[in-house]
Scaffold this active site. Structure first.
Site, short mmCIF file in Angstrom:
data_model
loop_
_atom_site.label_atom_id
_atom_site.label_comp_id
_atom_site.label_asym_id
_atom_site.label_seq_id
_atom_site.Cartn_x
_atom_site.Cartn_y
_atom_site.Cartn_z
CD1 TRP A 100 -2.61 1.66 2.36
CD2 TRP A 100 -2.81 1.68 0.20
NE1 TRP A 100 -3.37 2.61 2.08
CE2 TRP A 100 -3.63 2.55 0.59
CE3 TRP A 100 -2.94 1.17 -1.35
CZ2 TRP A 100 -4.61 2.96 -0.19
CZ3 TRP A 100 -3.96 2.16 -2.14
CH2 TRP A 100 -4.62 3.07 -1.59
CE LYS A 105 -8.13 1.08 4.21
NZ LYS A 105 -8.71 0.38 2.92
CB SER A 117 -7.87 1.44 -2.21
OG SER A 117 -7.73 1.44 -0.38
CE LYS A 130 -10.45 -2.66 5.03
NZ LYS A 130 -9.56 -3.39 4.18
CG ASP A 138 -12.14 -0.31 2.90
OD1 ASP A 138 -11.75 -1.21 2.05
OD2 ASP A 138 -11.21 -0.17 3.69
CB THR A 145 -12.05 -5.71 2.58
OG1 THR A 145 -11.89 -4.59 2.15
CG2 THR A 145 -11.06 -6.51 3.11
CB SER A 177 -9.30 -8.93 0.67
OG SER A 177 -9.12 -9.08 2.06
NE ARG A 178 -2.11 -7.38 3.46
CZ ARG A 178 -2.06 -6.18 2.91
NH1 ARG A 178 -1.52 -5.99 1.77
NH2 ARG A 178 -2.32 -5.22 3.61
CG ASN A 179 -7.74 -8.59 6.67
OD1 ASN A 179 -7.28 -8.99 7.49
ND2 ASN A 179 -7.25 -7.55 6.08
#
Length: 346
Positions: free
Chosen positions: A23, A116, A146, A199, A252, A256, A262-264
């Protein structure tokens, strides 16, 4: 908010980016497109050398040719000399990184929080951490839907820029925005940060739903009920409903919790498929913020009397206190209730 003009960006020509991950590198790339001089601070000397010598960051942002105007450094004083800073350090390292930069920072320098998360132990949002460590900084928050790779490749993106000072918000918007990087100002810093932190936790839950192959119905239900949790906490902390339903909240979450980019969500997917958290994290260089923020989000909810069963379930899973199957059974066994469970917008 006033219309952006080149004059509003005049004093913010040099942008410093604190953090050489995906990022941070993408934001450095975007700031160059906005016509700014950019200095990027990275912790790893090999990242600094690769950016300066090869114009790539293959570990964190593979496949992207970086703008030759980005100058990377490992010296805090170099990045602190910028007119404004984009703070992109992982949440659990933010206090230490801010402490390293603070001695070199001029009073009144705008610091835009782009991380975040919530700090474990203190349950503080990143704006609170930076304000405590760098009391002379002018704080703003950049948040919203993003993926770093898309921003770096110049694909259209719209984000929330939260800043209590409207004049500074206009200056930052003029300095950072460009045709494919649109910024919408608000003074609601609290809601912008709640959305960004919660999120990530909910995206892990969405990934678990995907990993368990529960289907599209379950995914939609989880995201919707998760959003209700996000709104309840945001309202309890003083955030506004319209911000929570905007880019930094609902927007968001939609992004996500709907893509394994998304890593999460990808972490949740692996958990849902039966993999161990330690194994998943051991194979990753990038941080999955939801793992670290889950406990702090749940603690904030308990402090303010907010019910967040999905976030609580994620926290129990990543702490190893509950199995995925037991957490799912507990959620599906909850008593039925009215759907609207947070106050309407005033």
């Amino acid at each position: 908010m006033a219309t952006n003009t080149s004059g509003e960006a005049a004093r913010l020509q040099h942008i410093g980016v604190i953090g050489g991950g995906a990022w941070g590198t993408a934001l450095a790339q975007s700031a160059c497109r906005a016509g700014r001089e950019v200095t990027l601070w990275a912790y790893e000397f090999e990242t600094v050398a690769e950016i300066n010598d090869h114009r790539t960051n293959r570990v964190y942002l593979p496949g992207v040719a970086l703008d030759p105007r980005i100058r990377a450094t490992a010296k805090a004083k170099d990045v602190a000399a910028a007119d404004a800073l984009l703070f992109v350090a992982p949440s659990q390292f933010s206090r230490a990184v801010a402490s390293e930069v603070a001695p070199h920072l001029r009073s009144g320098t705008p610091v835009v929080i782009c991380t975040k998360g919530v700090e474990n132990g203190t349950n503080a949002f990143m704006s609170e951490v930076v304000r405590e460590v760098v009391p002379g900084a002018e704080i703003a928050v950049l948040s919203g839907p993003s993926f770093a790779g898309e921003v770096a490749r110049n694909l259209p993106t719209a984000l929330t820029l939260a800043c209590p000072d409207e004049t500074l918000g206009a200056e930052l918007t003029a300095a950072l925005a460009h045709r494919t990087f649109r910024l919408y100002w608000t003074d609601d810093v609290t809601a912008a940060q709640v959305g960004g932190a919660v999120k990530n936790v909910l995206a892990i839950a969405a990934g678990i739903v995907e990993g368990r192959k529960f289907g599209a119905n379950a995914h939609a239900a989880m995201v919707t009920r998760g959003f209700a949790e996000l709104v309840r906490l945001g309202r309890a902390l003083g955030g506004r409903f319209e911000t929570l339903t905007g880019l930094s909240g609902l927007g968001d979450l939609i992004l996500t919790a709907s893509s394994v980019q998304s890593r999460n969500m990808s972490l949740g997917l692996a958990l849902g498929q039966g993999r161990m958290l330690s194994e998943i994290l051991g194979q990753r260089k990038s941080v999955s913020e939801g793992v670290h923020s889950a406990g702090a989000v749940v603690a904030l909810a308990a402090k303010h009397g907010v019910e967040m069963p999905i976030c609580e379930a994620v926290h129990s899973i990543v702490k190893g206190e509950t199995s995925v199957d037991d957490a799912i059974d507990a959620l599906l066994s909850r008593p039925l209730r009215a759907e609207v469970d947070f106050p309407p917008a005033s």
